[in-house]
Scaffold this active site. Structure first.
Site, mmCIF file in Angstrom:
data_model
loop_
_atom_site.group_PDB
_atom_site.id
_atom_site.type_symbol
_atom_site.label_atom_id
_atom_site.label_comp_id
_atom_site.label_asym_id
_atom_site.label_seq_id
_atom_site.Cartn_x
_atom_site.Cartn_y
_atom_site.Cartn_z
ATOM 1 N N ASP A 19 -61.022 -64.510 4.229
ATOM 2 C CA ASP A 19 -59.690 -65.415 3.842
ATOM 3 C C ASP A 19 -59.192 -64.328 3.429
ATOM 4 O O ASP A 19 -59.258 -63.988 2.176
ATOM 5 C CB ASP A 19 -60.558 -66.399 2.942
ATOM 6 C CG ASP A 19 -60.157 -67.592 2.526
ATOM 7 O OD1 ASP A 19 -57.989 -67.906 2.856
ATOM 8 O OD2 ASP A 19 -59.666 -68.659 1.828
ATOM 9 N N ASP A 113 -53.938 -67.688 7.686
ATOM 10 C CA ASP A 113 -55.224 -66.481 7.341
ATOM 11 C C ASP A 113 -56.618 -66.894 7.318
ATOM 12 O O ASP A 113 -56.986 -66.261 5.811
ATOM 13 C CB ASP A 113 -54.483 -66.814 5.887
ATOM 14 C CG ASP A 113 -54.208 -68.514 5.083
ATOM 15 O OD1 ASP A 113 -54.495 -69.214 6.188
ATOM 16 O OD2 ASP A 113 -54.673 -68.804 3.698
ATOM 17 N N GLU A 114 -56.864 -67.001 7.311
ATOM 18 C CA GLU A 114 -59.027 -67.344 7.731
ATOM 19 C C GLU A 114 -59.147 -67.026 9.284
ATOM 20 O O GLU A 114 -58.582 -67.819 9.829
ATOM 21 C CB GLU A 114 -59.563 -67.954 6.511
ATOM 22 C CG GLU A 114 -58.795 -69.750 7.076
ATOM 23 C CD GLU A 114 -59.551 -70.542 6.356
ATOM 24 O OE1 GLU A 114 -60.169 -70.593 5.916
ATOM 25 O OE2 GLU A 114 -59.135 -71.694 5.619
#
Length: 368
Positions: A19, A113-114
């Site tokens: 993350d 983003d993860e």
């Protein structure tokens, strides 16, 4: 175990959840050195809009994503508002995913983003999931200049929780023999997948921690929460059998727009809805996806929200989507002005993802 589901004994897995730390805001601070170390948000402005992401400096003032920009500006008068640059975020996201694929093809992106990684069998031949997580974070830092946090465990649920334990720029591991004791102490609101509404309902039942949840039978939880009760019964015992899906299944497709000025007149609303519908149709064509349910999203000037939906037996074509959108908009008049409209489709022409839960056996786990 009070469960009439099929009991399974899956092979043990080594799952990493990566993350990025305050991704959008961190990208802006990376590209604009003058903003580093200062409270910054992406999205909106001091007068209107919604915060898409907040830097850690902004969070110290109580500013968080999804907060109305007006409120954020009140909490932090010196707040910097940066316009979103999604092309730039996608560019860096691609660089990050390239790192993931150097270790495994079993990568399940959750957003830009993860992502989850299954490194049980990996391209580097490494036995240590902890070592892989460290290497991934280091490579991301070297190639993008950004920090990432990671969680390591034997299933996705626990890896997701672990990635949040040592943020920012840290990582944590939850081993099989530690899982139940860890979850017993964990506040219910920290359980991945238990949202605010469910947490409040559980609180009303006296469930504040994992240990509290563990005291209730499967029958009771199913009676109170339906099929989700099975999920809650299992996860508090560290059981979550959903595999890393390298090709996550999209369940909806949408487009929306926040207006510069609030709108109330029907003619203006219809005029504002048309380009949103055009954008949705463009995305439908690009993806090749069709959906039987059309949903209109309405956010009012006081930030309250409403949705209106209509489901067809057949997949509506472009003309029908616009017709349904207009119908949904004018079916009831508005007493409050509107700041945002969105239009989406769901009930898609793809196979929905199903998660199966059963008894997960205790198997020796080599995390290091």
């Amino acid at each position: 175990m009070e469960n009439d589901q099929e009991i399974t004994s899956p092979p043990i897995r080594k799952i990493i959840h990566v993350d990025m730390d305050a991704f959008y805001a961190s990208v802006e601070q990376l590209d604009h050195p003058q903003w580093r170390g200062k409270p910054l948000v992406v999205g909106g402005n001091a007068a209107r809009g919604v915060v898409a992401a907040a830097s850690y400096e902004a969070r110290k003032f109580g500013v968080y994503s999804a907060m109305p920009s007006v409120l954020a500006a009140r909490k932090c008068p010196q707040l910097i508002f940066a316009p979103a640059r999604f092309d730039r975020y996608k560019e860096i996201s691609s660089q990050i995913r390239e790192v993931f694929y150097e270790y495994t093809d079993l990568v399940e992106p959750l957003s830009m983003d993860e992502a989850f990684m299954d490194v049980t069998e990996n391209k580097m031949g490494l036995k240590s999931a902890i070592l892989i997580a460290k290497q991934v974070r280091q490579k991301i830092k070297e190639r993008t200049g950004l920090n990432a946090s990671a969680g390591v465990s034997y299933n996705k649920f626990l890896a997701k929780i672990a990635s949040d334990l040592n943020k920012p720029n840290g990582q944590a591991v939850i081993l099989p023999e530690e899982a139940e004791a860890f979850l017993e102490k964990l506040p219910i609101k920290k359980f991945f997948g238990i949202g605010k509404v469910t947490a409040e309902k559980m609180s009303g039942l006296g469930i504040h921690t994992g240990n509290d949840l563990k005291q209730f039978s499967l029958q009771y939880l199913t009676r109170k929460f339906g099929k989700s009760g099975i999920h809650y019964f299992n996860i508090v015992r560290g059981i979550h059998l959903s595999e890393v899906q390298p090709h996550r299944i999209r369940k909806s497709l949408s487009a929306e727009n926040t207006f510069e000025k609030d709108i109330l007149a029907t003619e203006e609303l219809l005029a504002a809805l048309k380009p949103i519908c055009d954008e949705l149709i463009k995305r439908i064509k690009k993806s090749g996806i069709k959906g039987r349910t059309v949903t209109l999203k309405i956010k009012f000037s006081d930030f309250t929200q409403q949705t209106r939906s209509k489901t067809q037996e057949q997949y509506p074509d472009e003309e029908s989507i616009w017709s349904i959108a207009q119908e949904l908009l004018i079916q009831e008049s508005f007493s409050k002005s509107i700041r945002l409209l969105g239009l989406g489709i769901s009930n898609l022409n793809i196979i929905e993802e199903h998660q199966h839960f059963g008894e997960q056996l205790k198997i020796p786990y080599e995390a290091q």
